[in-house]
Design a protein around this motif. Structure first.
Motif, PDB file in Angstrom:
ATOM      1  N   HIS A 282      -0.759   4.922 -11.788  1.00  0.00           N
ATOM      2  CA  HIS A 282      -1.751   5.205 -10.758  1.00  0.00           C
ATOM      3  C   HIS A 282      -1.191   6.251  -9.796  1.00  0.00           C
ATOM      4  CE1 HIS A 282      -3.286   0.790 -11.401  1.00  0.00           C
ATOM      5  NE2 HIS A 282      -3.529   1.592 -12.434  1.00  0.00           N
ATOM      6  N   PHE A 283      -2.057   7.164  -9.365  1.00  0.00           N
ATOM      7  CA  PHE A 283      -1.654   8.210  -8.430  1.00  0.00           C
ATOM      8  C   PHE A 283      -2.443   8.058  -7.127  1.00  0.00           C
ATOM      9  CE2 PHE A 283      -1.098  10.131 -12.687  1.00  0.00           C
ATOM     10  CZ  PHE A 283       0.272  10.350 -12.642  1.00  0.00           C
ATOM     11  N   PRO A 284      -1.764   7.782  -6.019  1.00  0.00           N
ATOM     12  CA  PRO A 284      -2.474   7.652  -4.732  1.00  0.00           C
ATOM     13  C   PRO A 284      -2.937   9.007  -4.220  1.00  0.00           C
ATOM     14  CG  PRO A 284      -0.111   7.443  -4.412  1.00  0.00           C
ATOM     15  CD  PRO A 284      -0.328   7.507  -5.892  1.00  0.00           C
ATOM     16  N   LEU A 285      -4.117   9.035  -3.577  1.00  0.00           N
ATOM     17  CA  LEU A 285      -4.684  10.246  -2.999  1.00  0.00           C
ATOM     18  C   LEU A 285      -4.980  10.018  -1.522  1.00  0.00           C
ATOM     19  CD1 LEU A 285      -7.299  11.317  -5.705  1.00  0.00           C
ATOM     20  CD2 LEU A 285      -5.001  12.237  -5.396  1.00  0.00           C
ATOM     21  N   GLY A 286      -4.944  11.091  -0.748  1.00  0.00           N
ATOM     22  CA  GLY A 286      -5.319  11.005   0.660  1.00  0.00           C
ATOM     23  C   GLY A 286      -4.262  10.351   1.518  1.00  0.00           C
ATOM     24  N   ARG A 287      -4.586  10.181   2.782  1.00  0.00           N
ATOM     25  CA  ARG A 287      -3.655   9.600   3.737  1.00  0.00           C
ATOM     26  C   ARG A 287      -3.728   8.077   3.735  1.00  0.00           C
ATOM     27  NH1 ARG A 287      -4.584  13.427   9.114  1.00  0.00           N
ATOM     28  NH2 ARG A 287      -3.965  15.420   8.142  1.00  0.00           N
ATOM     29  N   ARG A 288      -2.624   7.482   4.132  1.00  0.00           N
ATOM     30  CA  ARG A 288      -2.591   6.018   4.250  1.00  0.00           C
ATOM     31  C   ARG A 288      -3.446   5.556   5.439  1.00  0.00           C
ATOM     32  NH1 ARG A 288       1.200   2.653   1.883  1.00  0.00           N
ATOM     33  NH2 ARG A 288       2.736   3.643   0.539  1.00  0.00           N
ATOM     34  N   ARG A 289      -4.191   4.496   5.234  1.00  0.00           N
ATOM     35  CA  ARG A 289      -4.945   3.854   6.305  1.00  0.00           C
ATOM     36  C   ARG A 289      -4.707   2.360   6.224  1.00  0.00           C
ATOM     37  NH1 ARG A 289     -10.846   6.951   5.998  1.00  0.00           N
ATOM     38  NH2 ARG A 289     -10.047   9.054   6.475  1.00  0.00           N
ATOM     39  N   HIS A 290      -4.130   1.823   7.282  1.00  0.00           N
ATOM     40  CA  HIS A 290      -3.814   0.395   7.322  1.00  0.00           C
ATOM     41  C   HIS A 290      -2.940  -0.007   6.136  1.00  0.00           C
ATOM     42  CE1 HIS A 290      -6.845   0.245  10.454  1.00  0.00           C
ATOM     43  NE2 HIS A 290      -7.755   0.704   9.608  1.00  0.00           N
ATOM     44  N   GLY A 291      -1.988   0.886   5.812  1.00  0.00           N
ATOM     45  CA  GLY A 291      -1.056   0.572   4.730  1.00  0.00           C
ATOM     46  C   GLY A 291      -1.562   0.884   3.347  1.00  0.00           C
ATOM     47  N   GLN A 292      -2.769   1.418   3.232  1.00  0.00           N
ATOM     48  CA  GLN A 292      -3.335   1.731   1.921  1.00  0.00           C
ATOM     49  C   GLN A 292      -3.774   3.192   1.873  1.00  0.00           C
ATOM     50  OE1 GLN A 292      -6.507  -1.036   1.180  1.00  0.00           O
ATOM     51  NE2 GLN A 292      -5.106  -2.696   0.619  1.00  0.00           N
ATOM     52  N   TYR A 293      -3.721   3.766   0.666  1.00  0.00           N
ATOM     53  CA  TYR A 293      -4.200   5.134   0.492  1.00  0.00           C
ATOM     54  C   TYR A 293      -5.723   5.156   0.438  1.00  0.00           C
ATOM     55  CZ  TYR A 293       0.547   6.718  -0.497  1.00  0.00           C
ATOM     56  OH  TYR A 293       1.874   7.027  -0.399  1.00  0.00           O
ATOM     57  N   ALA A 294      -6.295   6.318   0.783  1.00  0.00           N
ATOM     58  CA  ALA A 294      -7.753   6.440   0.794  1.00  0.00           C
ATOM     59  C   ALA A 294      -8.333   6.202  -0.590  1.00  0.00           C
ATOM     60  CB  ALA A 294      -8.151   7.822   1.312  1.00  0.00           C
ATOM     61  N   GLU A 295      -7.687   6.758  -1.625  1.00  0.00           N
ATOM     62  CA  GLU A 295      -8.156   6.585  -3.003  1.00  0.00           C
ATOM     63  C   GLU A 295      -6.966   6.504  -3.939  1.00  0.00           C
ATOM     64  OE1 GLU A 295     -12.463   8.664  -3.648  1.00  0.00           O
ATOM     65  OE2 GLU A 295     -10.738  10.006  -3.560  1.00  0.00           O
ATOM     66  N   THR A 296      -7.205   5.965  -5.116  1.00  0.00           N
ATOM     67  CA  THR A 296      -6.178   5.899  -6.150  1.00  0.00           C
ATOM     68  C   THR A 296      -6.776   6.340  -7.476  1.00  0.00           C
ATOM     69  OG1 THR A 296      -5.039   4.050  -5.079  1.00  0.00           O
ATOM     70  CG2 THR A 296      -4.594   4.397  -7.419  1.00  0.00           C
TER      71      THR A 296
END
Length: 337
Positions: free
Chosen positions: A29-43
């Motif tokens: 899996h490749f994370p995309l975007g900035r982290r928000r509340h410890g999670q990436y915007a999209e994966t």
């Protein structure tokens, strides 16, 4: 023409030789975007649960549309992409937990041949240095004539060792790429679209060379390819991928497809090319391939499948032998022609 020595494909239950690679539950899996509340915007779920094995002397081919995850799987086997989950085992050793020395050994025994033979080399290096580079990286002794011997092995003249990449054609450079991959005497070659960048007249020559080397050296191949004729001629086992998962697998997938996606892929190809039984009506798939950041629930192919029913959205079909013919199929409504 391909002078295949493997036209009688082998049953997957009877592997060619010892097991070299085993991939289980592979996810990348490749994370995309900035982290928000410890999670990436999209994966991006590039590879989302893939299982298969590769044995000595065997060719396993991965086929599917562009973006389905084939090349990502290939690159993970040589350490170019790090798995998110699952295991990649080489002769029982798990790559995810391997020590530095173990990974060094692995890189000797599992090599890759890239799609673009020019982009994968330094244009300022002579062919001799290109071929010997893996030996230098591994700190191994270099025989004075190792480059010349490898060039002869792949059908090129030894005097080419002193030339530069721009002096060669695409087919010649791919032979040099194969020679470089063989420098460490590997047991597995990952072939990432090795002929797609070449002229049609040269493609068969490269495939025949690879098959001759497999017979001579007992190599195992993981082949990534789009050309159905090539895949059918050289493969012992074919894996069909769609949106990060394998939907069909077996030795005769391209002759007797059971999954709707495989049937649609083959329907656009003249029947004589794939060796199917009789003529085949072209299947036009509606809609676009879903985004790998938000795959459909249940069966990932259901949004484009003419057989889709409520169960397809509610329950993901497992990759099972649903017909008793030995072929694995991930469809609630498999059908063979």
């Amino acid at each position: 023409m391909f002078h295949s020595t493997q036209q009688d494909v082998m049953d997957p239950a009877e592997p060619v030789g010892e097991e070299l690679l085993r991939i289980e539950g592979l996810k990348i899996h490749f994370p995309l975007g900035r982290r928000r509340h410890g999670q990436y915007a999209e994966t991006v779920y590039a590879v989302d649960g893939v299982d298969f094995a590769l044995h000595k002397g065997q060719t396993v081919s991965l086929v599917g549309e562009s973006g389905c995850g084939k090349s990502t799987v290939a690159r993970s086997l040589v350490g170019l992409v790090r798995p998110t989950a699952g295991s990649i085992r080489y002769k029982g050793m798990d790559l995810r937990t391997a020590s530095r020395s173990q990974m060094r050994m692995l890189r000797r025994e599992v090599q890759i041949v890239f799609q673009d033979p020019f982009a994968s080399v330094n244009p300022r290096m002579r062919v001799r240095d290109i071929i010997e580079e893996p030996l230098r990286v591994q700190g191994l002794p270099r025989d004075r004539y190792v480059a010349e011997e490898l060039l002869e092995m792949v059908g090129l003249q030894p005097v080419y060792a002193n030339r530069f990449p721009h002096e060669f054609s695409g087919g010649q450079m791919q032979r040099i790429g194969i020679a470089r991959a063989l420098a460490l005497k590997p047991r597995v070659l990952v072939l990432d679209e090795p002929i797609s960048a070449l002229d049609v007249s040269i493609q068969a020559q490269i495939i025949n060379l690879l098959m001759d080397l497999q017979d001579e050296l007992g190599l195992a191949y993981l082949l990534i390819a789009h050309d159905v004729a090539v895949v059918r001629a050289v493969s012992h086992r074919v894996l069909v991928m769609y949106l990060g998962r394998i939907v069909e697998a077996g030795p005769e997938v391209l002759s007797d497809p059971g999954h709707p996606y495989t049937q649609a892929l083959l329907s656009a190809i003249p029947s004589a090319e794939v060796g199917s039984r009789g003529s085949r009506k072209e299947i036009i798939l509606e809609g676009d391939v879903p985004s790998p950041t938000d795959p459909p629930s249940g069966c990932r192919f259901r949004t484009r499948c003419w057989k889709a029913a409520d169960v397809c959205a509610e329950e993901e079909p497992g990759l099972l032998d649903r017909t008793g013919h030995g072929a694995l199929n991930a469809c609630h409504f498999p059908a063979h022609e």
